[in-house]
Structure formats: C-alpha cells, structure tokens
Scaffold this motif. Structure first.
Motif, mmCIF file in Angstrom:
data_model
loop_
_atom_site.group_PDB
_atom_site.id
_atom_site.type_symbol
_atom_site.label_atom_id
_atom_site.label_comp_id
_atom_site.label_asym_id
_atom_site.label_seq_id
_atom_site.Cartn_x
_atom_site.Cartn_y
_atom_site.Cartn_z
ATOM 1 N N LYS A 199 51.742 29.732 -62.889
ATOM 2 C CA LYS A 199 50.947 30.078 -64.070
ATOM 3 C C LYS A 199 50.727 28.848 -64.951
ATOM 4 N N GLY A 200 51.776 28.001 -65.065
ATOM 5 C CA GLY A 200 51.616 26.788 -65.851
ATOM 6 C C GLY A 200 50.572 25.862 -65.278
ATOM 7 N N ASP A 201 50.429 25.830 -63.947
ATOM 8 C CA ASP A 201 49.375 25.035 -63.317
ATOM 9 C C ASP A 201 48.001 25.609 -63.637
ATOM 10 N N LYS A 202 47.909 26.933 -63.608
ATOM 11 C CA LYS A 202 46.618 27.568 -63.885
ATOM 12 C C LYS A 202 46.194 27.353 -65.331
ATOM 13 N N ASP A 203 47.185 27.255 -66.234
ATOM 14 C CA ASP A 203 46.866 27.015 -67.641
ATOM 15 C C ASP A 203 46.610 25.539 -67.947
ATOM 16 N N ASP A 204 46.943 24.669 -67.020
ATOM 17 C CA ASP A 204 46.821 23.220 -67.221
ATOM 18 C C ASP A 204 45.359 22.817 -67.062
ATOM 19 N N ASN A 205 44.765 22.276 -68.134
ATOM 20 C CA ASN A 205 43.344 21.929 -68.068
ATOM 21 C C ASN A 205 43.062 20.716 -67.197
ATOM 22 N N ARG A 206 44.096 20.056 -66.686
ATOM 23 C CA ARG A 206 43.886 18.936 -65.769
ATOM 24 C C ARG A 206 43.692 19.392 -64.326
ATOM 25 N N ILE A 207 44.023 20.661 -64.056
ATOM 26 C CA ILE A 207 43.906 21.194 -62.705
ATOM 27 C C ILE A 207 42.686 22.113 -62.650
ATOM 28 N N PRO A 208 41.729 21.854 -61.739
ATOM 29 C CA PRO A 208 40.522 22.680 -61.660
ATOM 30 C C PRO A 208 40.845 24.146 -61.363
ATOM 31 N N LYS A 209 39.987 25.018 -61.815
ATOM 32 C CA LYS A 209 40.137 26.438 -61.513
ATOM 33 C C LYS A 209 40.117 26.633 -59.998
ATOM 34 N N GLY A 210 41.096 27.371 -59.505
ATOM 35 C CA GLY A 210 41.186 27.586 -58.066
ATOM 36 C C GLY A 210 41.985 26.524 -57.340
ATOM 37 N N GLY A 211 42.423 25.493 -58.062
ATOM 38 C CA GLY A 211 43.255 24.464 -57.434
ATOM 39 C C GLY A 211 42.538 23.141 -57.263
ATOM 40 N N THR A 212 43.294 22.142 -56.856
ATOM 41 C CA THR A 212 42.763 20.794 -56.656
ATOM 42 C C THR A 212 42.212 20.656 -55.249
#
Length: 745
Positions: free
Chosen positions: A679-692
């Motif tokens: 969830k923290g990755d999904k909230d991180d604006n540095r990681i694109p929606k749906g993943g890198t």
C-alpha cells in the motif's frame, strides 16, 4: 578517556625487533617479461610496495610467518607462504587472466584480509580497475548492476543501494571501515552514499548478507564498505601525481580531480581536490531534460601513512565533500513546490589509525582507530502561491573509537576480537521566512535539538580453516543509550541492547567447487530519526514515538561457488526473517499541512527471500563473458501484503575484449516490471500507477592505456530507452556519451 589511554598503551608496548627483508622479481608466465606496478602485500598487516620498471621489489619486515600476496591488473593473484628469518628471495610468475569472480582478497567479512572463495559469505567487489574504466558519476551509480545490489535514486544528487531488498537504515554503509550510518539515518532511500568522491575510491566491497556481528546495528540486509585510495610505501623516494577529467554530453557532467603525493620506505602521503558540475538530467525517449536536477560538488581529501619502526604503521586521513543546491525533482514536479532542495549536503570525516604487528599466537596484530565525522544537511523549500520559505538544517556529529585484535593460536584457527564505541549528537533547527517581508519564525526542527545516541559493543569472529573445510562463527553484544529531549512530550531515554551471532561453513567438494551455507542473526537499534521525527518526510507527515524497540532478523543462506582457470560462478539462495520491524502506521489524524499523518511502531513481521547468480567465463584468450541475475521476493506477514520497495527481477550481461593496452565492452542491463506493490508503494507518487514498467538498456564502452595515460569512454543507452529504476524520483539517463582522461605523474 584515561582508562582507554592506559589500556591502549599497554596493548601496543612490546620489544622492538630487528627488521629483515624479502625481495624478488615478478614476471609474466610464459614470456618471462618483467611486470612493473605490481602490488606486493605482506599479510596480515599493511606492509606493501609495488614493483619497479624491472619488475623488482623489496620489503622490510620483522621476522615471522607471512602470506605474500601478489596482484596486478589482468593477472591471476598469487598467494605464497613465506617465513622471514633473514634476507629472503622470492620470484613470482603471474598468469594472465580475465576472470575476477571468486579471485579477490576482501577485508569486510572478517575486518581483516581474507580470500573470498573459501568464505561462506558472498561478496560483490568493484575493483580499482573497474572504477577507472567506468569512471562513475557518483559512488551510488558505481554500484549499478553489481550482483545482488539494486539502486534507487530519489533525486539526481542521491542514490541508495538496496542489498537483498533492504536499504536506508537496514543497510550499513562504511567508509574505510568506519560507520557512515548515524543517529539521523532515514528509513528508506537516502542520499548519504553520494557524499563520497568516486575518484577518491580504490575499491568497494558489498557483503550480501547480515553483518551485525562484525559491525553492529543496521547491517540487516548487508554491508557496503567504500575503501578510499591508500598511499603505498616504496623503497624509491619520489613524488607522485594524478590528474582526472571527464565530460558528458548535453552538459550533464563536467568533472575534474588533481592529486599529489610523496612516497618513501617509511612515509607515504596522497591528497586530492575535485570539482564537479552536473547539469540537468537528459532522460530517455520523449522525456527530455528533467529540470531542475543539476548541482555542483566540491571535495578534498588527504591520507598519510608512516612506518614507526618494524612493528607499527600509523594512518591519518581527512575527507570533506560539499554539494550545493541539490534539487529534489519529484517534489517540484508532483507536489506543487516552486523549489525544494538540499543546500548544503556535506560530510566531513577525520580519523587516525595505529596498527601494531607482534607475531604472538594470541596477539598477532592490533588496530586502534579514532574517528570524528560530521554530516550536515540543509533544506530549503517553498510552495507555489505562498510567500513562506522553509529553512531547515540538521547536523549530526559522530565520534568513534574502535579496537581490533587479531590472533592465530593455531595454523588453522584465526580470531578477530573487537571493541567499538560510537557517540552521536544531533543539532536540528528550522526557520520559516516570509520572503516578501523578511520576517521569520523559529520552529522545532525535523529532529529534537540536542538528541544523542551512544553505543558500546564487544564482538569476536572465529575462522577455522582445514584442508577442505572452512568453519566460521562469531558473536556480538551491543548496548545503546538514546536520549530524545522532546519539549512537548518530555525528555525520553531508552537503553536497548542486542546479542547476535553467526555461523557458517564452506566445503570443497573438489578444489574448484565449494558448497557454502550460513546463518546470521542481526538487529537495528531505533535511532533519533525513528523516535523523534516531526515533519514532512517523502509524501507523509511523521510524528514522534519514543517507545520503539530494536528490529531483529535471522538470515539463512546456502549456495555453491565455482572457480577454475576459465570459469567462475556463484549461486546463492537466502531467506531473511524480520521481526519487530519498524513500520509507519496512520496516527489517527486526517492530515497536517495537507499530508497524511503517520507514526512508527514495532508492528511488523516480514520475510525476504531470493536467489542470486553471478557468472564469468573466459571464452577465449582476451575474451570475457559475464552476467548476473537477481530475484527478490518480500512479504509483510503482519499486513498481509508485499514488503515495500522490493526490487524487480534484474540483471546484467556483457562481453569484454581486453589486452594490456586497450579494452572494449558491450553490456546490457535489464529489469522486469514490478507491479507487486505494498500500500505504501501505491501511495508513493514516485511509483507509476500499476507499478514500474520493465526496461532494458544497452551500453558500449572502451578505453586505452599507454604508460601513465588512460582514456575511457562510453556510449550509454543506445536505444534511448525511457526508463526508471523502481522507486526512484528521477528517470534514467537517455542516449548519451562521456569520455574521461586520467594522467599519472
């Protein structure tokens, strides 16, 4: 300190012994041509020299039994046993080779020189040769593509190594064996490794397993040890010098460094000054320049060594690096900041080291290191549409004292005993200034001003070496005292402690194949950043918690190492169980200054497991084919979700053609898509929606060396791939080129 001084004096007092010598000639096997510039080392200890233009060397040493280590670029390292009783002569012939995997002598695993092949641990090594050829822009970027290491860049002036899925506070960084981690080391990615000038570095060792027994807190994922250039003694007196320059396309880099030194049989000194100017990063296809990302960097360093008779070697060193106006690009791009930057980003390190060599079975050598380090981080930010500039400045000063004693009570048994003391003091201030009126308001800094963190540890490492079998074991006790003078919550003092141990085995099925396995417990004491942070961090607002306990881990690993004349490989699987892991949880309030509010708790149990492979094959004379592949899987058991920031499947493959004068290389680096997100990755604006997204880049490089002149160059990202390493705040560099020139004087 009187008791310390008395103890140290007693440890280093002994009877002076008359020095003897060992001398000889180093030649190339098959041709008998003399080899100049070959490194000659007597182990254990720091006695060393290089061969002259006729391939000859001479070393003075006290009588005793030593290992003579002979190494040179492009040749297989030779190690011989020698007993120095009177004047000894030993001629050595070196065989040419392109293989380096499993060939290194490393210092990080046991805090003394040891061959890596026979050890249970696996160490990734970046040699002086590779550093010269790659001429890295920064120390973090030098690690890009190294087996078992992933690199995240929050900003262009940062770079945080992930070792087995862990970074920041869970990965220990060292400079010449001295802790870079301190009381304010942040969780997650940080920029601290970038405060080392890459052209001052001689080699980098990454121990890809827990290192808490040898080094204490934070070494849960692994240890990154950056070893800076060390001046060498020489029987021939003289002055030395070196000049380096590098330029990259699109104005992305202008780097320069000048060095000067002096060497003799008893004194060796080298010092350097460097200036670097980095322009805005030019990303891959369709992305263009990412502005603002450029900054400037000024650094200087000096290191001196002196022989004090036949038994003692003293070293003194000072390093100072400052980076100015380092932008945090994703803040400007995504969070409505007019500007957000580090200014300054500075690190100073001074240390003095005394090594004594005694030859007694129970006290073969002693090393005492006293160090002082200061890290300064200034931050300025201003949001669009507001007149307020936030000015912050954090400073952490660290004093350290380390005592290491090496024993060899039997030919098969080596012991390393150590005592360490570190003391951190934190200064943190903040001032909000109205840029229109100049009026300012003082506020609480990111950390409690005057916070301290002190640690005291004792440890012992054992190595038992038999004909086919190597056994290792060790233990450490570490006690901490952390004081948080929080005005609103009241002063809090906690005294966590930890007892950790390790054990390993390496067995030679045949001389070329060794089976390895080990188990290591590790810990991380909560620091001032954990217990006292108040303010905006990344994309959240953090509030303090002074009731945290140490994180714990238990790492188990097993694998195989292979080393022949033309083929080397290492394959290792691991499982790291994490308990009492500190994670951020929502603190109940909706938001502060528009950011969600979080609090840190010992609330998680998790595990990280993975598989690492590394291969080198000498496909033909002068041809080297190499590659590595790394798989990492992490799970937060408590939250029933993936562990945060786990790197994707990644690797590197290439082929190198090299002769004594020149070399050429074609290389590809790749990463799969990472869409397994917490969830923290999904909230991180540095990681694109749906993943890198996954990516692959291709680089061509080469160089030429003639006498004291080395020219190296690279064509980077030939396909102009638009890519971003998972979790980064900036994209990777697009199609570009650089050229570097180094001249020895």
């Amino acid at each position: 300190m009187n008791r310390w001084s008395t103890t140290l004096i007693l440890l280093i007092i002994s009877i002076y012994a008359k020095a003897q010598s060992v001398s000889g000639r180093v030649e190339e096997a098959g041709t008998s041509a003399p080899l100049a510039g070959v490194s000659i080392r007597l182990l254990p200890g720091s006695l060393g020299t290089v061969t002259d233009e006729n391939g000859r060397y001479r070393l003075n040493a006290r009588p005793g039994s030593y290992r003579l280590l002979v190494s040179a670029l492009g040749y297989r390292t030779r190690e011989s046993r020698i007993d120095i009783r009177a004047g000894e002569t030993l001629d050595v012939r070196l065989e040419p080779t392109a293989i380096t995997l499993n060939q290194h002598t490393v210092v990080t695993t046991t805090r003394t020189e040891t061959g890596e092949f026979a050890r249970p641990e696996v160490t990734s090594v970046l040699t002086a040769t590779e550093l010269r050829r790659r001429a890295p822009r920064t120390v973090p970027e030098a690690l890009f593509g190294l087996p078992g290491v992933w690199l995240q860049k929050t900003n262009h002036g940062g770079g945080s190594p992930f070792v087995r899925g862990l970074t920041g506070q869970q990965t220990l960084l060292l400079v010449d064996g001295i802790r870079l981690n301190n009381a304010t080391f942040r969780s997650g990615p940080n920029q601290y490794l970038n405060t080392i000038d890459p052209q001052s570095v001689e080699r980098i060792e990454v121990v890809r397993s827990s290192g808490s027994v040898g080094y204490g807190s934070d070494a849960i994922g692994g240890v990154v040890n950056v070893l800076t250039r060390t001046p060498q003694f020489s029987e021939k007196k003289g002055f030395t010098g070196r000049a380096f320059g590098k330029v990259a396309s699109a104005g992305m880099e202008y780097s320069s460094r000048a060095e000067a030194g002096y060497q003799s049989a008893t004194l060796a000194v080298t010092g350097g000054l460097a200036y670097r100017k980095f322009g805005d990063l030019l990303a891959g296809r369709g992305l263009g320049f990412e502005r603002p990302t450029g900054y400037t960097q000024l650094s200087g360093d000096i290191k001196a060594r002196a022989r004090l008779g036949s038994r003692y070697v003293a070293t003194a060193a000072y390093q100072d690096l400052e980076q100015d106006r380092v932008p945090v690009f994703h803040k400007v791009q995504l969070e409505n900041f007019q500007y957000n930057q580090f200014d300054p980003q500075r690190r100073q390190l001074a240390y003095a080291r005394l090594e004594g060599f005694y030859g007694s079975p129970w006290l073969e050598s002693v090393q005492v290191t006293a160090s002082w380090q200061r890290q300064i981080e200034g931050r300025q930010s201003r949001k669009n549409g507001t007149p307020t500039e936030v000015q912050e400045r954090d400073q952490t000063a660290t004093s350290g004292l380390t005592l290491l004693a090496r024993s060899q009570p039997a030919t098969f048994w080596q012991i390393q005993t150590g005592v360490e003391l570190y003391a951190d003091r934190v200064s943190s201030v903040r001032r909000d200034v109205n840029v229109q009126t100049g009026a300012g308001v003082d506020k609480r800094g990111l950390y409690p001003d005057g916070a301290t963190m002190n640690s005291l540890a004792a440890f012992q490492l054992h190595t038992l070496t038999f004909q086919k079998l190597t056994l290792t074991a060790g233990g450490r006790y570490n006690a901490y005292e952390i004081t948080i003078p929080e005005k609103t919550l009241g002063e809090a003092t906690v005294r966590p402690s930890a007892l950790v141990g390790n054990a390993g085995v390496s067995y030679a099925v045949i001389p070329a194949v060794r089976l390895v396995a080990s188990v290591q417990s590790a810990f991380r004491a909560p620091n001032v950043d954990d217990m006292g942070t108040l303010g905006i961090v990344d994309f959240r607002y953090e509030v303090p918690n002074n009731s945290l306990k140490p994180e714990r881990s238990l790492n188990k690993e097993a694998g195989v190492k292979i080393r022949t004349n033309r083929f080397s490989a290492a394959v290792l699987g691991y499982h790291n169980a994490l308990t009492n892991f500190i994670s951020r949880v929502r603190a109940g309030r909706d938001s502060i200054q528009g950011y969600p509010v979080y609090l840190k708790h010992n609330s998680s149990e998790a595990f990280i497991r993975g598989l690492e492979t590394d291969v080198e094959w000498e496909a033909g004379r002068n041809w080297l084919v190499y590659g590595n592949l790394n798989y990492t899987y992490g799970q937060n058991v408590t939250a029933a979700e993936p562990f945060r920031r786990i790197p994707p499947l990644n690797g590197r493959a290439g082929v190198t053609y090299q002769k004594s004068a020149y070399w050429l290389r074609a290389e590809t680096l790749l990463a799969a898509k990472q869409d397994r997100l917490a969830k923290g990755d999904k909230d991180d604006n540095r990681i694109p929606k749906g993943g890198t997204p996954g990516w692959q880049i291709v680089n061509l490089s080469g160089g030429y060396r003639w006498r004291s002149l080395t020219v190296s160059a690279e064509l980077h990202n030939l396909t102009n791939e638009a890519y971003r390493t998972h979790g980064s705040g900036v994209d990777g560099v697009g199609r570009s080129a650089w050229i570097a020139v180094e001249i020895g004087l």
